[in-house]
Design an enzyme around this catalytic site. Structure first.
Site, mmCIF file in Angstrom:
data_model
loop_
_atom_site.group_PDB
_atom_site.id
_atom_site.type_symbol
_atom_site.label_atom_id
_atom_site.label_comp_id
_atom_site.label_asym_id
_atom_site.label_seq_id
_atom_site.Cartn_x
_atom_site.Cartn_y
_atom_site.Cartn_z
ATOM 1 N N CYS A 1 -3.718 -5.268 3.675
ATOM 2 C CA CYS A 1 -2.615 -4.309 3.818
ATOM 3 C C CYS A 1 -3.068 -2.884 4.128
ATOM 4 O O CYS A 1 -2.246 -1.983 4.282
ATOM 5 C CB CYS A 1 -1.725 -4.324 2.578
ATOM 6 S SG CYS A 1 -0.822 -5.880 2.400
ATOM 7 N N GLU B 1 9.760 -7.991 -0.255
ATOM 8 C CA GLU B 1 8.839 -7.688 0.838
ATOM 9 C C GLU B 1 8.451 -8.953 1.608
ATOM 10 O O GLU B 1 8.303 -8.923 2.825
ATOM 11 C CB GLU B 1 7.590 -7.024 0.247
ATOM 12 C CG GLU B 1 6.578 -6.597 1.262
ATOM 13 C CD GLU B 1 5.411 -5.876 0.633
ATOM 14 O OE1 GLU B 1 5.562 -4.685 0.312
ATOM 15 O OE2 GLU B 1 4.352 -6.495 0.447
ATOM 16 N N HIS C 1 12.824 -0.626 11.674
ATOM 17 C CA HIS C 1 11.917 -0.501 12.820
ATOM 18 C C HIS C 1 11.184 0.847 12.840
ATOM 19 O O HIS C 1 10.889 1.393 13.902
ATOM 20 C CB HIS C 1 12.643 -0.770 14.140
ATOM 21 C CG HIS C 1 12.934 -2.232 14.312
ATOM 22 N ND1 HIS C 1 14.013 -2.833 13.730
ATOM 23 C CD2 HIS C 1 12.252 -3.196 14.962
ATOM 24 C CE1 HIS C 1 13.997 -4.121 14.029
ATOM 25 N NE2 HIS C 1 12.937 -4.375 14.780
#
Length: 149
Positions: free
Chosen positions: A25, A136, A75
């Protein structure tokens, strides 16, 4: 009259990177987030009110969450502005990407705290934010409860 909780779910796609993290990550990547927003209040008990029987109109809750969270984060790429990711953010902005620079590490835990503050500030006085759940991945989520804070 009884206190009632109502929940509305929202979906949005957001990219992020965790600076200094020791796993995958640390790279820029994205998630298909699901945000459950639960509010609590007493249903309106006024037959002359067009929203009689409602705690809050789901449409009104949707407007708040869309304006504060979904429309901004969908986005977008979220980066901590206090890291070297700032250089990456500046380059993305130059290329007309939607970038959100935050004061925190953009983990689900920190994002949900940010979301709670934004939503609470917009709710009518008689309606309280009860909880948030930010999913998530299919198997991972963070939760925020007013009773814990």
């Amino acid at each position: 009259m009884s206190q009632i909780r109502i929940t509305k779910q929202f979906n949005f796609e957001t990219g992020h990177a965790l600076y200094g993290y020791d796993g995958k990550c640390k790279n820029v990547h994205g998630h298909s987030y699901k945000l459950n927003v639960t509010v609590i209040g007493k249903p309106i008990n006024d037959s002359k009110n067009v929203k009689n029987g409602m705690v809050i109109d789901f449409g009104d809750l949707k407007k708040i969450v869309k304006e504060e969270i979904v429309d901004k984060f969908d986005h977008a790429t979220v980066l901590n502005k206090n890291t070297p990711h700032l250089e990456l953010a500046e380059e993305l902005i130059k290329r007309e990407h939607n970038v959100i620079l935050v004061e925190y590490q953009p983990t689900s835990e920190q994002m949900i705290i940010d979301f709670a503050q934004k939503i609470k500030a917009r709710l009518p006085q008689e309606i309280k934010l009860h909880s948030l759940r930010l999913q998530e991945t299919e198997t991972s989520f963070a939760e925020w409860f007013a009773s814990d804070n």
